[in-house]
Design a protein around this motif. Structure first.
Motif, PDB file in Angstrom:
ATOM      1  N   GLU A 106     -34.509 122.788 122.639  1.00 16.44           N
ATOM      2  CA  GLU A 106     -35.132 122.481 121.365  1.00 16.44           C
ATOM      3  C   GLU A 106     -35.798 123.726 120.799  1.00 16.44           C
ATOM      4  O   GLU A 106     -36.223 124.618 121.520  1.00 16.44           O
ATOM      5  CB  GLU A 106     -36.178 121.374 121.539  1.00 16.44           C
ATOM      6  N   GLY A 107     -35.890 123.766 119.452  1.00 14.99           N
ATOM      7  CA  GLY A 107     -36.580 124.877 118.794  1.00 14.99           C
ATOM      8  C   GLY A 107     -35.934 126.209 119.105  1.00 14.99           C
ATOM      9  O   GLY A 107     -34.715 126.342 119.094  1.00 14.99           O
ATOM     10  N   ASN A 108     -36.766 127.199 119.374  1.00 13.87           N
ATOM     11  CA  ASN A 108     -36.232 128.519 119.686  1.00 13.87           C
ATOM     12  C   ASN A 108     -36.700 128.985 121.064  1.00 13.87           C
ATOM     13  O   ASN A 108     -37.139 130.122 121.247  1.00 13.87           O
ATOM     14  CB  ASN A 108     -36.628 129.538 118.601  1.00 13.87           C
ATOM     15  N   LEU A 109     -36.615 128.100 122.069  1.00 17.98           N
ATOM     16  CA  LEU A 109     -36.931 128.491 123.439  1.00 17.98           C
ATOM     17  C   LEU A 109     -35.827 129.417 123.934  1.00 17.98           C
ATOM     18  O   LEU A 109     -34.843 128.982 124.524  1.00 17.98           O
ATOM     19  CB  LEU A 109     -37.059 127.259 124.328  1.00 17.98           C
ATOM     20  N   ASN A 110     -35.992 130.703 123.666  1.00 22.54           N
ATOM     21  CA  ASN A 110     -34.905 131.650 123.899  1.00 22.54           C
ATOM     22  C   ASN A 110     -35.274 132.752 124.880  1.00 22.54           C
ATOM     23  O   ASN A 110     -34.596 133.770 124.947  1.00 22.54           O
ATOM     24  CB  ASN A 110     -34.456 132.260 122.571  1.00 22.54           C
ATOM     25  N   ASN A 111     -36.362 132.557 125.638  1.00 24.52           N
ATOM     26  CA  ASN A 111     -36.741 133.559 126.631  1.00 24.52           C
ATOM     27  C   ASN A 111     -36.431 133.052 128.030  1.00 24.52           C
ATOM     28  O   ASN A 111     -35.942 131.932 128.211  1.00 24.52           O
ATOM     29  CB  ASN A 111     -38.217 133.928 126.484  1.00 24.52           C
ATOM     30  N   ALA A 112     -36.721 133.864 129.025  1.00 19.94           N
ATOM     31  CA  ALA A 112     -36.351 133.512 130.393  1.00 19.94           C
ATOM     32  C   ALA A 112     -37.011 132.219 130.878  1.00 19.94           C
ATOM     33  O   ALA A 112     -36.338 131.356 131.445  1.00 19.94           O
ATOM     34  CB  ALA A 112     -36.671 134.685 131.331  1.00 19.94           C
ATOM     35  N   PRO A 113     -38.321 132.031 130.692  1.00 19.86           N
ATOM     36  CA  PRO A 113     -38.910 130.772 131.158  1.00 19.86           C
ATOM     37  C   PRO A 113     -38.314 129.543 130.476  1.00 19.86           C
ATOM     38  O   PRO A 113     -38.031 128.533 131.129  1.00 19.86           O
ATOM     39  CB  PRO A 113     -40.395 130.936 130.814  1.00 19.86           C
ATOM     40  N   GLY A 114     -38.119 129.628 129.155  1.00 20.61           N
ATOM     41  CA  GLY A 114     -37.550 128.503 128.435  1.00 20.61           C
ATOM     42  C   GLY A 114     -36.140 128.176 128.886  1.00 20.61           C
ATOM     43  O   GLY A 114     -35.766 126.993 129.014  1.00 20.61           O
ATOM     44  N   LEU A 115     -35.348 129.212 129.138  1.00 17.62           N
ATOM     45  CA  LEU A 115     -33.981 128.985 129.610  1.00 17.62           C
ATOM     46  C   LEU A 115     -33.971 128.368 131.011  1.00 17.62           C
ATOM     47  O   LEU A 115     -33.179 127.465 131.297  1.00 17.62           O
ATOM     48  CB  LEU A 115     -33.210 130.304 129.620  1.00 17.62           C
ATOM     49  N   ALA A 116     -34.846 128.857 131.888  1.00 21.77           N
ATOM     50  CA  ALA A 116     -34.893 128.305 133.245  1.00 21.77           C
ATOM     51  C   ALA A 116     -35.244 126.821 133.202  1.00 21.77           C
ATOM     52  O   ALA A 116     -34.635 126.005 133.907  1.00 21.77           O
ATOM     53  CB  ALA A 116     -35.914 129.080 134.087  1.00 21.77           C
ATOM     54  N   ARG A 117     -36.204 126.469 132.378  1.00 23.07           N
ATOM     55  CA  ARG A 117     -36.596 125.055 132.280  1.00 23.07           C
ATOM     56  C   ARG A 117     -35.453 124.219 131.696  1.00 23.07           C
ATOM     57  O   ARG A 117     -35.213 123.084 132.126  1.00 23.07           O
ATOM     58  CB  ARG A 117     -37.853 124.919 131.425  1.00 23.07           C
ATOM     59  N   PHE A 118     -34.752 124.778 130.698  1.00 20.00           N
ATOM     60  CA  PHE A 118     -33.619 124.057 130.118  1.00 20.00           C
ATOM     61  C   PHE A 118     -32.540 123.808 131.168  1.00 20.00           C
ATOM     62  O   PHE A 118     -32.032 122.681 131.303  1.00 20.00           O
ATOM     63  CB  PHE A 118     -33.039 124.854 128.948  1.00 20.00           C
ATOM     64  N   PHE A 119     -32.187 124.829 131.933  1.00 19.85           N
ATOM     65  CA  PHE A 119     -31.145 124.656 132.950  1.00 19.85           C
ATOM     66  C   PHE A 119     -31.592 123.683 134.046  1.00 19.85           C
ATOM     67  O   PHE A 119     -30.774 122.959 134.613  1.00 19.85           O
ATOM     68  CB  PHE A 119     -30.761 126.003 133.557  1.00 19.85           C
ATOM     69  N   PHE A 120     -32.898 123.661 134.337  1.00 22.83           N
ATOM     70  CA  PHE A 120     -33.394 122.741 135.362  1.00 22.83           C
ATOM     71  C   PHE A 120     -33.150 121.285 134.954  1.00 22.83           C
ATOM     72  O   PHE A 120     -32.752 120.457 135.779  1.00 22.83           O
ATOM     73  CB  PHE A 120     -34.885 122.984 135.599  1.00 22.83           C
ATOM     74  N   HIS A 121     -33.370 120.975 133.693  1.00 23.27           N
ATOM     75  CA  HIS A 121     -33.246 119.591 133.224  1.00 23.27           C
ATOM     76  C   HIS A 121     -31.862 119.274 132.652  1.00 23.27           C
ATOM     77  O   HIS A 121     -31.619 118.132 132.269  1.00 23.27           O
ATOM     78  CB  HIS A 121     -34.307 119.303 132.164  1.00 23.27           C
ATOM     79  N   LEU A 122     -30.968 120.235 132.607  1.00 21.55           N
ATOM     80  CA  LEU A 122     -29.662 120.045 131.982  1.00 21.55           C
ATOM     81  C   LEU A 122     -28.777 119.113 132.805  1.00 21.55           C
ATOM     82  O   LEU A 122     -28.568 119.320 133.999  1.00 21.55           O
ATOM     83  CB  LEU A 122     -28.975 121.410 131.820  1.00 21.55           C
ATOM     84  N   GLU A 123     -28.255 118.083 132.148  1.00 19.32           N
ATOM     85  CA  GLU A 123     -27.282 117.192 132.763  1.00 19.32           C
ATOM     86  C   GLU A 123     -25.887 117.805 132.659  1.00 19.32           C
ATOM     87  O   GLU A 123     -25.611 118.619 131.775  1.00 19.32           O
ATOM     88  CB  GLU A 123     -27.292 115.828 132.067  1.00 19.32           C
ATOM     89  N   GLN A 124     -25.011 117.390 133.542  1.00 16.87           N
ATOM     90  CA  GLN A 124     -23.637 117.878 133.456  1.00 16.87           C
ATOM     91  C   GLN A 124     -23.001 117.440 132.133  1.00 16.87           C
ATOM     92  O   GLN A 124     -23.192 116.320 131.678  1.00 16.87           O
ATOM     93  CB  GLN A 124     -22.807 117.366 134.626  1.00 16.87           C
ATOM     94  N   ALA A 125     -22.286 118.350 131.500  1.00 13.72           N
ATOM     95  CA  ALA A 125     -21.654 118.094 130.213  1.00 13.72           C
ATOM     96  C   ALA A 125     -20.483 119.052 130.063  1.00 13.72           C
ATOM     97  O   ALA A 125     -20.285 119.970 130.875  1.00 13.72           O
ATOM     98  CB  ALA A 125     -22.654 118.297 129.067  1.00 13.72           C
ATOM     99  N   GLU A 126     -19.698 118.848 129.016  1.00 13.73           N
ATOM    100  CA  GLU A 126     -18.576 119.740 128.758  1.00 13.73           C
ATOM    101  C   GLU A 126     -19.053 121.164 128.520  1.00 13.73           C
ATOM    102  O   GLU A 126     -18.403 122.134 128.910  1.00 13.73           O
ATOM    103  CB  GLU A 126     -17.789 119.248 127.550  1.00 13.73           C
ATOM    104  N   GLY A 127     -20.209 121.292 127.866  1.00 14.20           N
ATOM    105  CA  GLY A 127     -20.751 122.610 127.589  1.00 14.20           C
ATOM    106  C   GLY A 127     -22.171 122.499 127.108  1.00 14.20           C
ATOM    107  O   GLY A 127     -22.700 121.407 126.885  1.00 14.20           O
ATOM    108  N   CYS A 128     -22.837 123.644 126.938  1.00 18.42           N
ATOM    109  CA  CYS A 128     -24.175 123.691 126.367  1.00 18.42           C
ATOM    110  C   CYS A 128     -24.288 124.974 125.550  1.00 18.42           C
ATOM    111  O   CYS A 128     -23.481 125.901 125.698  1.00 18.42           O
ATOM    112  CB  CYS A 128     -25.248 123.638 127.451  1.00 18.42           C
ATOM    113  N   VAL A 129     -25.289 125.018 124.685  1.00 14.30           N
ATOM    114  CA  VAL A 129     -25.523 126.178 123.823  1.00 14.30           C
ATOM    115  C   VAL A 129     -26.936 126.680 124.065  1.00 14.30           C
ATOM    116  O   VAL A 129     -27.895 125.901 124.009  1.00 14.30           O
ATOM    117  CB  VAL A 129     -25.341 125.826 122.337  1.00 14.30           C
ATOM    118  N   VAL A 130     -27.080 127.962 124.346  1.00 14.81           N
ATOM    119  CA  VAL A 130     -28.400 128.562 124.540  1.00 14.81           C
ATOM    120  C   VAL A 130     -28.558 129.752 123.612  1.00 14.81           C
ATOM    121  O   VAL A 130     -27.581 130.365 123.189  1.00 14.81           O
ATOM    122  CB  VAL A 130     -28.623 128.999 126.004  1.00 14.81           C
ATOM    123  N   GLU A 131     -29.794 130.047 123.301  1.00 16.88           N
ATOM    124  CA  GLU A 131     -30.142 131.179 122.437  1.00 16.88           C
ATOM    125  C   GLU A 131     -30.843 132.233 123.277  1.00 16.88           C
ATOM    126  O   GLU A 131     -31.745 131.908 124.051  1.00 16.88           O
ATOM    127  CB  GLU A 131     -31.051 130.690 121.305  1.00 16.88           C
TER     128      GLU A 131
END
Length: 432
Positions: A131-156
């Protein structure tokens, strides 16, 4: 050993093995991770990272008192996973969390337009994204931690210092990279345009599938690089029509309509359509989803207060995004007021770029309001008025703006220019 994706837990022993750390007594299993001690609650892994003013290690015990499962820190205390460098430990953890995701990771970088393009890609492809512009290392780590399996994902991936893109690209390990633009940005940390080009383009170098805007591609000489743009590139948008309520263009025989004004949303949608073609996705479905696009606030956000139209484009600003805003405004009829604040982190070149922005703004409208440290010089250069505060701007404008006028807000987020909307008399109506 990477944990299975369905566990959604972070064990201190696993973090210690991964990072060469030492587990102290008092740790537990985490079900979330964070880097802001104020956001720590029961069951959170707190990464005590160095900051601009203070180091997170100072808040480790406070985090434990708030219920943290453990603290990743360079100090020894109860509840700690002690490591040499917490920031390096975060990269290792984030990469391991990313590696458990089996879908395609599409990463977006560039000097401007990243968040809009990420939103267009994620919504157009129907893939999850932070969500938003969580585009730094901590934000990405948290996103990957909660990410469910899917065809793909988009990160900034957002950078403001040398070598940061290498760190973020290591963590994200992109399968597909999109570079939105290249230009002057964050010069206080990146130093020069040459450094910007080298750092941002690293994302393309490490990705097997590469896509860049035609503007960015002018700086690059990379094999197997596909490009997109308005009337240019391998994937072209044609017949661009921009209005206050929507944007429309044609793509490979299809009409694409977006519920936002401006060049930025059009370029973001083009990136999504180009990616869809490269991924062999059906275009009609992507186009339909883009017709209901939702962008975060402050990015070409159209509002109405009373009988006055506003465009809130003040979440971020640099010379590239400023030019895009001016290009859009030049296409609109009617009287326009431009309220322009500081573009942050331009270093020693800040005055030069603010004067260039003022001259460009004067070509769009004579009704200019400048706020900030360069306001006096900008007004002397291009006309208009220089004011010290947002409150003064509200007082000045409310006495002069007439029904049907358009007020455009542009500045870096640190300026807080959205406060003008809060102080303006009348009820705010979104997209009205």
């Amino acid at each position: 050993m990477v944990q299975p994706n369905d566990l959604k837990e972070l064990r201190p022993e696993w973090v210690a093995r991964l990072t060469g750390g030492r587990v102290h007594p008092g740790t537990g299993v985490a079900h979330d991770l964070h880097w802001d001690s104020r956001q720590v609650g029961p069951g959170t892994a707190f990464f005590a990272l160095p900051g601009m003013q203070t180091h997170g290690r100072e808040f480790g015990l406070q985090a434990m008192q708030a219920g943290a499962a453990f603290v990743v820190t360079d100090l020894a205390h109860p509840g700690a996973v002690q490591v040499t460098k917490p920031e390096r430990a975060l990269l290792a953890v984030g990469r391991a969390l990313r590696d458990r995701f089996s879908g395609t990771v599409l990463a977006v970088g560039g000097s401007s337009g990243k968040t809009t393009t990420k939103a267009c890609l994620a919504q157009g492809l129907a893939w999850p994204a932070p969500e938003g512009n969580l585009n730094n290392a901590p934000g990405l780590a948290r996103f990957f931690f909660h990410l469910e399996q899917a065809e793909g994902c988009v990160v900034e991936l957002g950078i403001d210092r040398l070598l940061e893109m290498a760190e973020l690209a290591y963590m994200a390990r992109p399968d597909f990279a999109v570079l939105t633009s290249l230009g002057v940005e964050h010069l206080e940390g990146l130093g020069s345009l040459e450094n910007v080009v080298r750092e941002e383009s690293w994302l393309l170098h490490v990705s097997p599938i590469r896509l860049a805007s035609s503007q960015a591609a002018e700086f690059l000489n990379l094999p197997h690089l596909k490009t997109y743009g308005i009337g240019a590139g391998d994937f072209r948008g044609e017949g661009l029509e921009m209005g206050l309520e929507s944007t429309r263009f044609r793509f490979e025989g299809h009409t694409v309509t977006l519920p936002y004004p401006g060049v930025g949303p059009a370029m973001g949608a083009l990136a999504a359509l180009a990616a869809a073609r490269m991924l062999e996705k059906p275009l009609p479905e992507v186009i339909e989803r883009l017709s209901a696009l939702k962008l975060p606030p402050g990015r070409m956000q159209r509002l109405r207060l009373g009988a006055v139209n506003f465009i809130h484009d003040a979440y971020n600003a640099n010379p590239l995004s400023f030019r895009a805003g001016m290009a859009f405004l030049q296409t609109l009829p009617g009287r326009k007021w431009l309220v322009l604040g500081r573009m942050a982190e331009l270093g020693e070149e800040a005055l030069k770029h603010h004067l260039e922005a003022a001259r460009l703004a004067a070509q769009v409208s004579p009704n200019l309001v400048f706020i900030g440290p360069f306001a006096q010089q900008q007004a002397a250069e291009a006309g208009g008025i220089a004011l010290e505060t947002i409150e003064e701007a509200v007082q000045f404008l409310t006495r002069r703006v007439q029904p049907g006028d358009l007020v455009y807000l542009k500045a870096s987020r640190s300026v807080g220019l959205e406060r003008l909307l809060e102080l303006w008399p009348g009820e705010v109506r979104e997209g009205a």
